[in-house]
Structures are given as structure tokens and as C-alpha cells.
Scaffold this motif. Structure first.
Motif, PDB file in Angstrom:
ATOM      1  N   HIS A 195       0.811  -1.165  -0.136  1.00 41.31           N
ATOM      2  CA  HIS A 195      -0.067  -0.026   0.028  1.00 41.31           C
ATOM      3  C   HIS A 195       0.953   1.221  -0.104  1.00 41.31           C
ATOM      4  N   GLU A 196       1.896   1.277   0.789  1.00 40.59           N
ATOM      5  CA  GLU A 196       2.696   2.415   0.653  1.00 40.59           C
ATOM      6  C   GLU A 196       3.340   2.604  -0.361  1.00 40.59           C
ATOM      7  N   VAL A 197       3.967   1.609  -1.145  1.00 38.69           N
ATOM      8  CA  VAL A 197       4.902   1.586  -2.129  1.00 38.69           C
ATOM      9  C   VAL A 197       3.911   2.197  -3.452  1.00 38.69           C
ATOM     10  N   LEU A 198       2.718   1.396  -3.561  1.00 38.92           N
ATOM     11  CA  LEU A 198       1.943   1.781  -4.485  1.00 38.92           C
ATOM     12  C   LEU A 198       1.159   3.082  -4.687  1.00 38.92           C
ATOM     13  N   GLY A 199       1.184   3.611  -3.708  1.00 36.79           N
ATOM     14  CA  GLY A 199       0.613   5.080  -3.271  1.00 36.79           C
ATOM     15  C   GLY A 199       0.610   5.874  -4.618  1.00 36.79           C
ATOM     16  N   SER A 200       1.896   6.102  -4.876  1.00 31.89           N
ATOM     17  CA  SER A 200       2.291   7.148  -5.754  1.00 31.89           C
ATOM     18  C   SER A 200       3.016   6.664  -7.181  1.00 31.89           C
ATOM     19  N   SER A 201       2.900   5.391  -7.347  1.00 33.35           N
ATOM     20  CA  SER A 201       4.140   5.090  -8.393  1.00 33.35           C
ATOM     21  C   SER A 201       3.235   4.154  -9.411  1.00 33.35           C
ATOM     22  N   VAL A 202       3.346   4.656 -10.772  1.00 32.76           N
ATOM     23  CA  VAL A 202       2.590   3.836 -11.665  1.00 32.76           C
ATOM     24  C   VAL A 202       3.410   2.736 -12.200  1.00 32.76           C
ATOM     25  N   ASP A 203       4.937   2.952 -11.994  1.00 33.48           N
ATOM     26  CA  ASP A 203       5.618   1.679 -12.284  1.00 33.48           C
ATOM     27  C   ASP A 203       5.523   0.444 -11.378  1.00 33.48           C
ATOM     28  N   ALA A 204       5.259   0.959 -10.063  1.00 32.87           N
ATOM     29  CA  ALA A 204       4.933   0.109  -8.883  1.00 32.87           C
ATOM     30  C   ALA A 204       3.780  -0.789  -9.276  1.00 32.87           C
ATOM     31  N   ALA A 205       2.747  -0.100  -9.711  1.00 39.71           N
ATOM     32  CA  ALA A 205       1.204  -0.664 -10.126  1.00 39.71           C
ATOM     33  C   ALA A 205       1.659  -1.541 -11.028  1.00 39.71           C
ATOM     34  N   LYS A 206       2.366  -1.300 -12.099  1.00 38.75           N
ATOM     35  CA  LYS A 206       2.509  -2.177 -13.268  1.00 38.75           C
ATOM     36  C   LYS A 206       3.353  -3.324 -12.644  1.00 38.75           C
ATOM     37  N   SER A 207       4.271  -3.361 -11.960  1.00 45.91           N
ATOM     38  CA  SER A 207       5.169  -4.488 -11.177  1.00 45.91           C
ATOM     39  C   SER A 207       4.099  -5.380 -10.725  1.00 45.91           C
ATOM     40  N   LEU A 208       3.285  -4.672 -10.015  1.00 43.44           N
ATOM     41  CA  LEU A 208       2.327  -5.397  -9.104  1.00 43.44           C
ATOM     42  C   LEU A 208       1.255  -6.406 -10.006  1.00 43.44           C
ATOM     43  N   ARG A 209       0.924  -5.662 -11.196  1.00 42.04           N
ATOM     44  CA  ARG A 209       0.374  -6.392 -12.188  1.00 42.04           C
ATOM     45  C   ARG A 209       0.989  -7.777 -12.827  1.00 42.04           C
ATOM     46  N   ALA A 210       2.224  -7.413 -13.036  1.00 39.52           N
ATOM     47  CA  ALA A 210       3.190  -8.194 -14.000  1.00 39.52           C
ATOM     48  C   ALA A 210       3.609  -9.493 -13.069  1.00 39.52           C
ATOM     49  N   SER A 211       3.366  -9.254 -11.628  1.00 44.46           N
ATOM     50  CA  SER A 211       3.588 -10.339 -10.873  1.00 44.46           C
ATOM     51  C   SER A 211       2.463 -11.022 -10.069  1.00 44.46           C
ATOM     52  N   GLN A 212       1.342 -10.853 -10.932  1.00 45.48           N
ATOM     53  CA  GLN A 212      -0.052 -11.575 -10.529  1.00 45.48           C
ATOM     54  C   GLN A 212      -0.467 -10.942  -9.188  1.00 45.48           C
ATOM     55  N   GLY A 213      -0.076  -9.914  -8.730  1.00 46.94           N
ATOM     56  CA  GLY A 213      -0.265  -9.376  -7.602  1.00 46.94           C
ATOM     57  C   GLY A 213      -1.736  -8.962  -7.410  1.00 46.94           C
ATOM     58  N   ILE A 214      -2.260  -8.675  -8.515  1.00 49.45           N
ATOM     59  CA  ILE A 214      -3.926  -7.946  -8.271  1.00 49.45           C
ATOM     60  C   ILE A 214      -4.879  -9.314  -8.044  1.00 49.45           C
ATOM     61  N   GLU A 215      -4.370 -10.604  -8.917  1.00 49.23           N
ATOM     62  CA  GLU A 215      -4.999 -11.784  -8.631  1.00 49.23           C
ATOM     63  C   GLU A 215      -4.973 -12.062  -7.259  1.00 49.23           C
ATOM     64  N   ARG A 216      -3.783 -12.133  -6.637  1.00 45.40           N
ATOM     65  CA  ARG A 216      -3.633 -12.512  -5.156  1.00 45.40           C
ATOM     66  C   ARG A 216      -4.398 -11.731  -4.392  1.00 45.40           C
ATOM     67  N   LEU A 217      -4.303 -10.295  -4.447  1.00 47.42           N
ATOM     68  CA  LEU A 217      -5.231  -9.432  -3.650  1.00 47.42           C
ATOM     69  C   LEU A 217      -6.635  -9.655  -3.770  1.00 47.42           C
ATOM     70  N   VAL A 218      -7.098 -10.051  -4.714  1.00 50.51           N
ATOM     71  CA  VAL A 218      -8.574 -10.466  -5.176  1.00 50.51           C
ATOM     72  C   VAL A 218      -8.810 -11.638  -4.235  1.00 50.51           C
ATOM     73  N   LEU A 219      -7.975 -12.642  -4.329  1.00 51.28           N
ATOM     74  CA  LEU A 219      -8.346 -14.110  -3.528  1.00 51.28           C
ATOM     75  C   LEU A 219      -8.200 -13.704  -2.122  1.00 51.28           C
ATOM     76  N   ILE A 220      -7.317 -12.921  -1.706  1.00 53.94           N
ATOM     77  CA  ILE A 220      -7.262 -12.476  -0.109  1.00 53.94           C
ATOM     78  C   ILE A 220      -8.434 -11.884   0.233  1.00 53.94           C
ATOM     79  N   ASN A 221      -9.097 -11.203  -0.578  1.00 53.55           N
ATOM     80  CA  ASN A 221     -10.493 -10.485  -0.259  1.00 53.55           C
ATOM     81  C   ASN A 221     -11.523 -11.320  -0.357  1.00 53.55           C
ATOM     82  N   LYS A 222     -11.594 -12.272  -1.215  1.00 48.84           N
ATOM     83  CA  LYS A 222     -12.570 -13.418  -1.310  1.00 48.84           C
ATOM     84  C   LYS A 222     -12.308 -14.287  -0.152  1.00 48.84           C
ATOM     85  N   ASP A 223     -11.075 -14.688   0.440  1.00 44.34           N
ATOM     86  CA  ASP A 223     -11.011 -15.797   1.396  1.00 44.34           C
ATOM     87  C   ASP A 223     -11.218 -15.065   2.812  1.00 44.34           C
ATOM     88  N   ARG A 224     -11.161 -13.746   2.871  1.00 46.26           N
ATOM     89  CA  ARG A 224     -11.064 -13.064   4.082  1.00 46.26           C
ATOM     90  C   ARG A 224     -10.222 -13.878   5.089  1.00 46.26           C
TER      91      ARG A 224
END
Length: 84
Positions: free
Chosen positions: A55-84
Motif C-alpha cells: 500500500h505504501e509503495v503503490l500509493g504514488s508510483s505507476v511503475d510499481a503498480a505495473k510491477s504488481l500487475r506483472a507479478s500476478q499481485g492483483i489476482e492474489r489481492l482479489v483472492l485474499i479479499n474473497k477468502d477473508r
């Protein structure tokens, strides 16, 4: 260690470096289900610390957000949210 990274991410220069180099490693330690299991089972506190760092790193960096997407981070975040 994840708590220390989160504290380092508060500083602007460290935040930039973590965004460039650490996101794939942080994402790899998140629970994800399926074939992409985390490197090892981590406590809930450690997962929360990793999420805080992201959260801290992604707050102001488009490149960091791209890295999150490229490393399958969005999918993992969605799964964490679904699993609670």
C-alpha cells in the motif's frame, strides 16, 4: 522483516527502490491459492505487514503498480479479499 520494509517505505527514496525491486518478492509471499502458493506459510500479521508495505509503495508510483500487475499481485489481492 516485512515490518521493517514497511517502515523503510515511508521514506520517499526507499519507497522508490522498493517499488523497483521488492514488489515481485512481496507478492510471492502472499497467499494465492492454485498453483502459485507462497514461498512458505506466513502468519496473518506478516501478511498484513506485506499488504501495508505494498500500500505504501503503490500509493504514488505507476511503475510499481505495473510491477504488481506483472507479478500476478492483483489476482492474489482479489483472492485474499474473497477468502477473508
Amino acid at each position: 522483516m516485512s515490518g521493517a520494509l514497511r517502515n523503510l517505505a515511508i521514506d520517499g527514496r526507499n519507497k522508490e527502490l522498493l517499488g523497483e525491486h521488492a514488489i515481485p518478492h512481496l507478492v510471492a509471499n502472499l497467499p494465492g491459492g492454485g498453483q502459485s502458493q507462497p514461498v512458505r506459510a506466513l502468519t496473518e500479521d506478516t501478511v498484513v505487514s506485506i499488504l501495508s508495505t505494498l500500500h505504501e509503495v503503490l500509493g504514488s508510483s505507476v511503475d510499481a503498480a505495473k510491477s504488481l500487475r506483472a507479478s500476478q499481485g492483483i489476482e492474489r489481492l482479489v483472492l485474499i479479499n474473497k477468502d477473508r
